[in-house]
Design a protein around this motif. Structure first.
Motif, PDB file in Angstrom:
ATOM      1  N   GLN A   5      42.891  13.596  41.232  1.00  0.00           N
ATOM      2  CA  GLN A   5      42.458  14.884  41.771  1.00  0.00           C
ATOM      3  C   GLN A   5      42.935  15.994  40.845  1.00  0.00           C
ATOM      4  O   GLN A   5      44.036  15.918  40.291  1.00  0.00           O
ATOM      5  CB  GLN A   5      43.025  15.097  43.164  1.00  0.00           C
ATOM      6  N   HIS A   6      42.109  16.995  40.692  1.00  0.00           N
ATOM      7  CA  HIS A   6      42.479  18.154  39.878  1.00  0.00           C
ATOM      8  C   HIS A   6      43.469  19.007  40.676  1.00  0.00           C
ATOM      9  O   HIS A   6      43.202  19.375  41.812  1.00  0.00           O
ATOM     10  CB  HIS A   6      41.249  18.981  39.521  1.00  0.00           C
ATOM     11  N   ARG A   7      44.619  19.226  40.097  1.00  0.00           N
ATOM     12  CA  ARG A   7      45.635  20.063  40.744  1.00  0.00           C
ATOM     13  C   ARG A   7      45.851  21.298  39.882  1.00  0.00           C
ATOM     14  O   ARG A   7      46.287  21.188  38.733  1.00  0.00           O
ATOM     15  CB  ARG A   7      46.937  19.294  40.886  1.00  0.00           C
ATOM     16  N   PRO A   8      45.545  22.447  40.413  1.00  0.00           N
ATOM     17  CA  PRO A   8      45.751  23.660  39.621  1.00  0.00           C
ATOM     18  C   PRO A   8      47.246  23.889  39.383  1.00  0.00           C
ATOM     19  O   PRO A   8      48.080  23.646  40.251  1.00  0.00           O
ATOM     20  CB  PRO A   8      45.150  24.767  40.472  1.00  0.00           C
ATOM     21  N   THR A   9      47.579  24.293  38.198  1.00  0.00           N
ATOM     22  CA  THR A   9      48.970  24.586  37.872  1.00  0.00           C
ATOM     23  C   THR A   9      49.057  25.972  37.261  1.00  0.00           C
ATOM     24  O   THR A   9      48.126  26.454  36.623  1.00  0.00           O
ATOM     25  CB  THR A   9      49.538  23.578  36.858  1.00  0.00           C
ATOM     26  N   SER A  10      50.160  26.589  37.489  1.00  0.00           N
ATOM     27  CA  SER A  10      50.414  27.881  36.855  1.00  0.00           C
ATOM     28  C   SER A  10      51.917  27.988  36.612  1.00  0.00           C
ATOM     29  O   SER A  10      52.716  27.368  37.292  1.00  0.00           O
ATOM     30  CB  SER A  10      49.927  29.036  37.736  1.00  0.00           C
ATOM     31  N   ILE A  11      52.233  28.764  35.610  1.00  0.00           N
ATOM     32  CA  ILE A  11      53.633  28.965  35.253  1.00  0.00           C
ATOM     33  C   ILE A  11      53.958  30.436  35.431  1.00  0.00           C
ATOM     34  O   ILE A  11      53.254  31.299  34.914  1.00  0.00           O
ATOM     35  CB  ILE A  11      53.905  28.542  33.806  1.00  0.00           C
ATOM     36  N   ASN A  12      55.011  30.696  36.155  1.00  0.00           N
ATOM     37  CA  ASN A  12      55.484  32.070  36.320  1.00  0.00           C
ATOM     38  C   ASN A  12      56.481  32.342  35.191  1.00  0.00           C
ATOM     39  O   ASN A  12      57.669  32.042  35.303  1.00  0.00           O
ATOM     40  CB  ASN A  12      56.136  32.257  37.690  1.00  0.00           C
ATOM     41  N   TRP A  13      55.991  32.880  34.082  1.00  0.00           N
ATOM     42  CA  TRP A  13      56.817  33.105  32.898  1.00  0.00           C
ATOM     43  C   TRP A  13      57.955  34.073  33.179  1.00  0.00           C
ATOM     44  O   TRP A  13      59.038  33.938  32.603  1.00  0.00           O
ATOM     45  CB  TRP A  13      55.971  33.597  31.731  1.00  0.00           C
ATOM     46  N   ASP A  14      57.754  35.033  34.042  1.00  0.00           N
ATOM     47  CA  ASP A  14      58.818  35.985  34.371  1.00  0.00           C
ATOM     48  C   ASP A  14      60.002  35.283  35.028  1.00  0.00           C
ATOM     49  O   ASP A  14      61.153  35.645  34.806  1.00  0.00           O
ATOM     50  CB  ASP A  14      58.289  37.083  35.294  1.00  0.00           C
ATOM     51  N   GLN A  15      59.714  34.282  35.824  1.00  0.00           N
ATOM     52  CA  GLN A  15      60.765  33.563  36.532  1.00  0.00           C
ATOM     53  C   GLN A  15      61.606  32.690  35.589  1.00  0.00           C
ATOM     54  O   GLN A  15      62.744  32.391  35.869  1.00  0.00           O
ATOM     55  CB  GLN A  15      60.128  32.694  37.619  1.00  0.00           C
ATOM     56  N   LEU A  16      61.043  32.335  34.441  1.00  0.00           N
ATOM     57  CA  LEU A  16      61.765  31.498  33.485  1.00  0.00           C
ATOM     58  C   LEU A  16      62.728  32.295  32.610  1.00  0.00           C
ATOM     59  O   LEU A  16      63.582  31.720  31.938  1.00  0.00           O
ATOM     60  CB  LEU A  16      60.778  30.753  32.591  1.00  0.00           C
ATOM     61  N   HIS A  17      62.586  33.603  32.586  1.00  0.00           N
ATOM     62  CA  HIS A  17      63.453  34.485  31.788  1.00  0.00           C
ATOM     63  C   HIS A  17      63.477  34.090  30.311  1.00  0.00           C
ATOM     64  O   HIS A  17      64.531  34.017  29.689  1.00  0.00           O
ATOM     65  CB  HIS A  17      64.879  34.514  32.350  1.00  0.00           C
TER      66      HIS A  17
END
Length: 84
Positions: free
Chosen positions: A5-17
């Protein structure tokens, strides 16, 4: 058999500092000033390079070897753009 199944992913770059990096110029060839700065920052007495030359060698002989070193960097730079 299960179907993927296609699972959308996103990265919160601000949260990674993560530190920000300016992208312009990252693919430019090294300048003599940049190479000299790296040599001055390297350890003087250690020999981390496979050639066995220490930082003291590069610092003390820079005026003699810099043209050859810069030519080697230029060759690597031009090889990086070629597709073999």
């Amino acid at each position: 058999m299960a179907t993927p199944q296609h699972r959308p992913t996103s990265i919160n770059w601000d949260q990674l500092h993560m530190p920000s990096v300016q992208g312009s110029g990252l693919d430019n060839p090294f300048t003599e000033e940049e190479v000299w700065a790296a040599i001055k920052e390297s350890l003087a007495e250690k020999t981390p390079r496979p050639d066995g030359f220490s930082g003291v060698f590069f610092r003390s002989c820079w005026s003699i070897i810099k043209e050859d070193i810069m030519q080697a960097f230029q060759k690597f730079y031009h090889l990086a753009g070629q597709n073999f």
